[in-house]
Motif scaffolding. Sequence first.
Motif, mmCIF file in Angstrom:
data_model
loop_
_atom_site.group_PDB
_atom_site.id
_atom_site.type_symbol
_atom_site.label_atom_id
_atom_site.label_comp_id
_atom_site.label_asym_id
_atom_site.label_seq_id
_atom_site.Cartn_x
_atom_site.Cartn_y
_atom_site.Cartn_z
ATOM 1 N N SER A 29 0.821 -1.206 0.000
ATOM 2 C CA SER A 29 0.000 0.000 0.000
ATOM 3 C C SER A 29 0.860 1.264 0.000
ATOM 4 C CB SER A 29 -0.916 -0.008 1.232
ATOM 5 O OG SER A 29 -1.648 1.182 1.326
ATOM 6 N N MET A 30 1.919 1.253 0.795
ATOM 7 C CA MET A 30 2.817 2.421 0.860
ATOM 8 C C MET A 30 3.471 2.681 -0.497
ATOM 9 S SD MET A 30 2.765 3.916 3.779
ATOM 10 C CE MET A 30 4.252 4.876 3.675
ATOM 11 N N ASN A 31 3.936 1.634 -1.160
ATOM 12 C CA ASN A 31 4.596 1.803 -2.457
ATOM 13 C C ASN A 31 3.612 2.230 -3.540
ATOM 14 O OD1 ASN A 31 7.426 1.336 -2.029
ATOM 15 N ND2 ASN A 31 6.885 -0.768 -1.529
ATOM 16 N N ILE A 32 2.395 1.707 -3.496
ATOM 17 C CA ILE A 32 1.372 2.148 -4.441
ATOM 18 C C ILE A 32 1.076 3.630 -4.212
ATOM 19 C CG2 ILE A 32 -1.071 1.946 -5.088
ATOM 20 C CD1 ILE A 32 -0.775 -1.108 -4.494
ATOM 21 N N ASP A 33 0.973 4.011 -2.950
ATOM 22 C CA ASP A 33 0.725 5.424 -2.626
ATOM 23 C C ASP A 33 1.867 6.326 -3.098
ATOM 24 O OD1 ASP A 33 -1.703 4.769 -1.498
ATOM 25 O OD2 ASP A 33 -1.003 4.896 0.575
ATOM 26 N N MET A 34 3.100 5.816 -3.027
ATOM 27 C CA MET A 34 4.241 6.622 -3.502
ATOM 28 C C MET A 34 4.174 6.843 -5.015
ATOM 29 S SD MET A 34 7.697 5.758 -1.447
ATOM 30 C CE MET A 34 7.469 4.179 -0.677
ATOM 31 N N ILE A 35 3.848 5.783 -5.751
ATOM 32 C CA ILE A 35 3.722 5.918 -7.207
ATOM 33 C C ILE A 35 2.583 6.883 -7.535
ATOM 34 C CG2 ILE A 35 3.228 4.725 -9.375
ATOM 35 C CD1 ILE A 35 4.451 2.182 -8.084
ATOM 36 N N ASP A 36 1.469 6.738 -6.825
ATOM 37 C CA ASP A 36 0.310 7.605 -7.036
ATOM 38 C C ASP A 36 0.654 9.070 -6.742
ATOM 39 O OD1 ASP A 36 -2.354 7.918 -7.841
ATOM 40 O OD2 ASP A 36 -3.101 7.764 -5.786
ATOM 41 N N MET A 37 1.399 9.303 -5.666
ATOM 42 C CA MET A 37 1.817 10.661 -5.309
ATOM 43 C C MET A 37 2.709 11.256 -6.396
ATOM 44 S SD MET A 37 4.755 12.449 -4.074
ATOM 45 C CE MET A 37 5.742 11.062 -3.581
ATOM 46 N N LEU A 38 3.668 10.465 -6.875
ATOM 47 C CA LEU A 38 4.544 10.942 -7.951
ATOM 48 C C LEU A 38 3.736 11.284 -9.196
ATOM 49 C CD1 LEU A 38 7.544 8.465 -7.613
ATOM 50 C CD2 LEU A 38 7.589 10.928 -7.173
ATOM 51 N N TYR A 39 2.788 10.422 -9.518
ATOM 52 C CA TYR A 39 1.938 10.627 -10.689
ATOM 53 C C TYR A 39 1.155 11.936 -10.571
ATOM 54 C CZ TYR A 39 -1.480 9.378 -14.335
ATOM 55 O OH TYR A 39 -2.275 9.350 -15.457
ATOM 56 N N LYS A 40 0.570 12.167 -9.412
ATOM 57 C CA LYS A 40 -0.206 13.396 -9.197
ATOM 58 C C LYS A 40 0.689 14.636 -9.231
ATOM 59 C CE LYS A 40 -3.844 11.170 -6.548
ATOM 60 N NZ LYS A 40 -4.336 10.882 -5.198
ATOM 61 N N ARG A 41 1.863 14.534 -8.618
ATOM 62 C CA ARG A 41 2.779 15.678 -8.554
ATOM 63 C C ARG A 41 3.371 16.016 -9.925
ATOM 64 N NH1 ARG A 41 3.788 18.041 -3.301
ATOM 65 N NH2 ARG A 41 5.433 18.990 -4.493
ATOM 66 N N MET A 42 3.424 15.029 -10.818
ATOM 67 C CA MET A 42 4.018 15.248 -12.139
ATOM 68 C C MET A 42 2.985 15.592 -13.204
ATOM 69 S SD MET A 42 6.820 12.285 -12.535
ATOM 70 C CE MET A 42 7.651 11.602 -11.153
ATOM 71 N N GLN A 43 1.706 15.684 -12.833
ATOM 72 C CA GLN A 43 0.663 16.008 -13.813
ATOM 73 C C GLN A 43 1.048 17.269 -14.573
ATOM 74 O OE1 GLN A 43 -1.889 14.408 -14.961
ATOM 75 N NE2 GLN A 43 -1.891 12.730 -13.486
ATOM 76 N N GLY A 44 0.944 17.214 -15.859
ATOM 77 C CA GLY A 44 1.296 18.350 -16.711
ATOM 78 C C GLY A 44 2.752 18.352 -17.140
ATOM 79 N N ASN A 45 3.581 17.535 -16.489
ATOM 80 C CA ASN A 45 5.001 17.464 -16.837
ATOM 81 C C ASN A 45 5.378 16.155 -17.514
ATOM 82 O OD1 ASN A 45 5.709 20.006 -15.764
ATOM 83 N ND2 ASN A 45 5.704 19.134 -13.704
ATOM 84 N N LEU A 46 4.393 15.273 -17.693
ATOM 85 C CA LEU A 46 4.661 13.985 -18.335
ATOM 86 C C LEU A 46 4.208 14.024 -19.783
ATOM 87 C CD1 LEU A 46 3.303 11.596 -15.536
ATOM 88 C CD2 LEU A 46 5.686 12.173 -15.988
ATOM 89 N N ASN A 47 4.972 13.353 -20.629
ATOM 90 C CA ASN A 47 4.488 13.231 -22.008
ATOM 91 C C ASN A 47 3.411 12.148 -22.050
ATOM 92 O OD1 ASN A 47 5.702 10.635 -22.425
ATOM 93 N ND2 ASN A 47 7.644 11.615 -22.975
#
Length: 132
Positions: free
Chosen positions: A47-65
Motif C-alpha cells: 500500500s505504501m509503495n502504491i501510494d508513492m507511485i500515485d503521489m509521484l503521478y499526481k505531482r508530475m501532472q502536466g510534466n509527463l508526455n
Amino acid sequence: MALESQLTEEQLFYSLIASLEHSVWVSLGKVKNPATDKIERNLYAASMNIDMIDMLYKRMQGNLNEQEDGYIGRILSELKMNYVDEKKKGDELPEEKPSEPKTKAVEQKDSKKFNKKQPTPKKTTTKTKDKK
C-alpha cells in the motif's frame, strides 16, 4: 553531481517507477523476495509503495508526455486491482505491520517471563498461647 550518470532523465524516471512497481509485486506476494528467495506478503508495504507511485503521478501532472502518463496510469491501475484482490483473500499469508516487529524468539522469551512459576510465599504461623 559528483558522479555523472550515463542514463538520461527519461531512463532514470522509468527505472524509478519500475523499482517501486517491483517492490509492490514482492509485497503482494506475487514475486519472490530477492533477499530471502521466498514468497512473502506485506500488504502495508504494498500500500505504501502504491501510494508513492500515485503521489509521484499526481505531482508530475502536466510534466509527463503522453507515453509516460499512460505508463504510470496503467501501472497504478494494475497494482491497485491486484492489491484489492490480495486484501480480499485475508490472512492466507501473514501480513506484517510496522508496529509489530516482534520475532518468534522474542515472543517465546516474553511468554517464558510471564509463564514462569512465581515462588509461593512461606506461610508464617503465629503461635497463640492457650489461655486456661
